[in-house]
Write a protein that holds these residues in place. Structure first.
Motif, PDB file in Angstrom:
ATOM      1  N   PRO A  27       0.832  -1.203   0.000  1.00 50.38           N
ATOM      2  CA  PRO A  27       0.000   0.000   0.000  1.00 50.38           C
ATOM      3  C   PRO A  27       0.867   1.252   0.000  1.00 50.38           C
ATOM      4  N   PRO A  28       0.287   2.406  -0.349  1.00 55.22           N
ATOM      5  CA  PRO A  28       1.023   3.667  -0.197  1.00 55.22           C
ATOM      6  C   PRO A  28       1.361   3.904   1.272  1.00 55.22           C
ATOM      7  N   LEU A  29       2.296   4.815   1.523  1.00 51.85           N
ATOM      8  CA  LEU A  29       2.686   5.113   2.896  1.00 51.85           C
ATOM      9  C   LEU A  29       1.515   5.671   3.688  1.00 51.85           C
ATOM     10  N   LEU A  30       0.723   6.536   3.052  1.00 55.89           N
ATOM     11  CA  LEU A  30      -0.460   7.131   3.686  1.00 55.89           C
ATOM     12  C   LEU A  30      -1.664   6.953   2.759  1.00 55.89           C
ATOM     13  N   PRO A  31      -2.263   5.781   2.740  1.00 57.01           N
ATOM     14  CA  PRO A  31      -3.425   5.567   1.869  1.00 57.01           C
ATOM     15  C   PRO A  31      -4.581   6.496   2.242  1.00 57.01           C
ATOM     16  N   GLU A  32      -5.283   6.974   1.233  1.00 58.63           N
ATOM     17  CA  GLU A  32      -6.448   7.811   1.490  1.00 58.63           C
ATOM     18  C   GLU A  32      -7.580   6.967   2.071  1.00 58.63           C
ATOM     19  N   MET A  33      -8.530   7.643   2.706  1.00 59.77           N
ATOM     20  CA  MET A  33      -9.664   6.933   3.302  1.00 59.77           C
ATOM     21  C   MET A  33     -10.463   6.172   2.259  1.00 59.77           C
ATOM     22  N   THR A  34     -10.469   6.671   1.018  1.00 56.11           N
ATOM     23  CA  THR A  34     -11.261   6.047  -0.049  1.00 56.11           C
ATOM     24  C   THR A  34     -10.465   5.023  -0.847  1.00 56.11           C
ATOM     25  N   ALA A  35      -9.209   4.747  -0.446  1.00 53.41           N
ATOM     26  CA  ALA A  35      -8.387   3.776  -1.179  1.00 53.41           C
ATOM     27  C   ALA A  35      -9.080   2.417  -1.191  1.00 53.41           C
ATOM     28  N   PRO A  36      -9.116   1.740  -2.353  1.00 48.69           N
ATOM     29  CA  PRO A  36      -9.863   0.474  -2.439  1.00 48.69           C
ATOM     30  C   PRO A  36      -9.154  -0.670  -1.734  1.00 48.69           C
ATOM     31  N   GLY A  37      -9.926  -1.700  -1.404  1.00 48.96           N
ATOM     32  CA  GLY A  37      -9.374  -2.937  -0.880  1.00 48.96           C
ATOM     33  C   GLY A  37      -8.947  -2.869   0.576  1.00 48.96           C
ATOM     34  N   PHE A  38      -8.223  -3.880   0.962  1.00 48.65           N
ATOM     35  CA  PHE A  38      -7.775  -4.038   2.344  1.00 48.65           C
ATOM     36  C   PHE A  38      -6.664  -3.040   2.647  1.00 48.65           C
ATOM     37  N   GLN A  39      -6.883  -2.189   3.633  1.00 50.28           N
ATOM     38  CA  GLN A  39      -5.889  -1.202   4.063  1.00 50.28           C
ATOM     39  C   GLN A  39      -5.937  -1.127   5.587  1.00 50.28           C
TER      40      GLN A  39
END
Length: 570
Positions: free
Chosen positions: A283-295
């Motif tokens: 995942p990105p270092l700071l995934p956005e709240m709307t990022a898809p999938g498991f975070q």
């Protein structure tokens, strides 16, 4: 009133009820329901006016419910009966569910009704609905119940299925054949609901890649897919993405079906031997709240405030998770914000080091050492943040190292009804996370000793009174989010913001000169090294019993009421 809590386990719901009734001046004692003779002894010695059962899977002995008022908190609407209440509600797509306080009777869940209330169903797992919606409603019903028990003129309502308002019915125990996934026919939504209806027990038994496994922690996936059902598509931080007939889902945890006891672990760990060539989607270092999938980690900003969410399964933070969260925290610190809020997860804020990961390690002592140092590095970074105000937003329960990690922040706010367990000794640990610095600083040395030695839950009323938290916000989700936003915006826009930062720096410098942070850490880790490596430590036995869910033989002494007028000997 003298209230005996008769429970199968002293879980989050039981702890909340315990704390709230105690804060209201009632006299409380607890007994575990697995040993009938112990239950009878507890009733005889404590002489309760009410036996309350917030979480009970055992049957109450006939002679007890026939002679004493016994009230069971059942997670179902009026008339609902059976042990799989929430499971069926999820599978049947109920839009509303509820909780009922009913009197123990010869027939299970068929006694007179003292109180009942409903709540709207969320798209969530059984465990999440229980920890949040059921627990909140149960708390409300217990307050109603206490008033009604005290009212000698009140009479409970008999269960009458001919009454139009009684919508519930007797449902059977949901067994594995009823939960079975047909990977060639079920769509993603159906599979998600089946796994969510079995979280966190018993899980959904299925065959994957030649292994019989129980599935837990299902998450939707909106971009991957296009492969044959059951095909492994990707992994991410231990979770496995699996193709379905119409796309894919993520499964975060699995447990092998075996003749020997097993426990939940990240899916990619359990099926590691079958996942050669399956890509890891970092995942990105700071995934956005709307990022898809498991975070597990997500981040958002608004009005000069950064909100860092870390939603780890059951609130446990393994070594790699602590390190990823540290990197995310450092990245969030580099953002142009004034306030950084640590949000935790939806069902738990944090519970500290990950006992399951440690149990699965080749050398549990070494992994314990790595894990405690990783979380300490994170807490140190929070304590040394000097260009922002930090806020721990406890929207869910926190325990052990997680509760202590929150105290590293400048401000601690809590959602009404959450429970804190700021102690370690019940797991045979001294504890770290710089608690010997942060906890006494907030509550004083005497209170810090009492909290860490008594090993009892702390509710929000008590936590606010003793200074463990700075402010309590409303429990309803919309109110909590609005009040938290307002609170943080006020901090960020305060004309005294820079003065507060300077005062924070002066306090840290003064504290460092008096007793360096490195010394607190050295002292704590010396104690923890003994817990991890010395043969007289109880930690490894207690951890194993916790991980394998070994039921205690008797009620822990700390939960049993002791009359303060009776002097102890020995």
């Amino acid at each position: 009133m003298r209230v005996l809590l008769l429970v199968t386990a002293f879980n989050g719901l039981s702890q909340r009820i315990y704390g709230e009734l105690k804060a209201q001046g009632h006299t409380l004692s607890v007994v575990l329901g697995g040993n009938e003779s112990e239950v009878r002894d507890a009733v005889e010695q404590f002489e309760p006016e009410l036996i309350l059962c917030p979480f009970l899977k055992h049957r109450i002995p006939d002679d007890i419910w026939q002679q004493r008022l016994c009230i069971i908190i059942h997670p179902g609407i009026q008339g609902d009966r059976g042990p799989s209440s929430l499971d069926w509600a999820i599978i049947d797509r109920q839009t509303e569910w509820g909780v009922t306080a009913l009197q123990a009777d010869a027939e299970m869940d068929a006694g007179d009704i003292w109180s009942t209330g409903n709540f709207p169903m969320r798209e969530a797992s059984k465990a999440s609905l229980y920890r949040r919606d059921v627990t909140a409603m149960a708390s409300r019903l217990v307050q109603e119940l206490m008033a009604r028990v005290a009212d000698k003129g009140f009479s409970p309502e008999p269960l009458d299925y001919s009454d139009p308002k009684v919508k519930g019915e007797l449902k059977p125990l949901m067994k594995q054949p009823m939960r079975s996934i047909d990977w060639l026919a079920d769509d993603s939504d159906t599979i998600l609901r089946k796994i969510r209806a079995a979280d966190s027990f018993p899980g959904v038994l299925t065959e994957l890649y030649g292994e019989l496994v129980y599935l837990y922690g299902a998450h939707p996936e909106s971009t991957l897919g296009g492969a044959l059902p059951k095909t492994p598509l990707a992994t991410r931080d231990g979770a496995l993405c699996i193709a379905t007939t119409d796309g894919a889902i993520w499964v975060s945890h699995m447990k092998l079906k075996s003749d020997t006891p097993q426990f939940k672990l990240p899916s990619a760990w359990v099926l590691k031997a079958h996942l050669d060539g399956v890509p890891e989607l970092a995942p990105p270092l700071l995934p956005e709240m709307t990022a898809p999938g498991f975070q597990e980690i997500r981040y958002r900003e608004a009005d000069g405030v950064g909100y860092l969410h870390f939603d780890f399964h059951n609130g446990a933070m393994g070594t790699s998770q602590c390190r990823r969260l540290l990197h995310a925290y450092q990245a969030a610190c580099r953002r142009d914000t004034r306030v950084l809020v640590l949000m935790g997860g939806e069902d738990f804020w944090s519970n500290g080091i990950h006992l399951n990961h440690i149990e699965a390690a080749d050398n549990p002592a070494d992994e314990s050492w790595r894990n405690i140092n990783a979380i300490n590095d994170l807490v140190k970074a929070i304590l040394l943040t000097d260009d922002k105000l930090t806020v721990a937003a406890l929207g869910a329960n926190a325990g052990a190292g997680g509760a202590m990690m929150a105290l590293a922040c400048d401000q601690v706010v809590a959602r009404e009804g959450i429970v804190l367990n700021p102690h370690y000794q019940s797991m045979g640990l001294y504890g770290s996370e710089y608690w010997t610095y942060s906890l006494p600083k907030r509550v004083g040395e005497a209170r810090a000793r009492q909290l860490t030695q008594a090993c009892l839950p702390v509710g929000t009323t008590q936590a606010l009174k003793m200074g463990l938290v700075d402010k309590v916000l409303e429990e309803a989700a919309s109110c909590y989010e609005r009040q938290l936003s307002d609170y943080c915006l006020t901090l960020a826009s305060d004309q005294e913001f820079h003065s507060r930062l300077k005062a924070k720096a002066r306090t840290r410098a003064r504290d460092e000169a008096r007793h360096p942070l490195a010394e607190y850490r050295r002292h704590e880790l010396t104690k923890m090294h003994h817990c991890f490596y010395e043969p007289d430590s109880h930690y490894h036995r207690l951890r194993k019993e916790f991980v394998y869910k070994v039921c205690p033989c008797s009620t822990p002494q700390r939960l049993i009421y002791t009359d303060p007028r009776v002097k102890r000997t020995g």
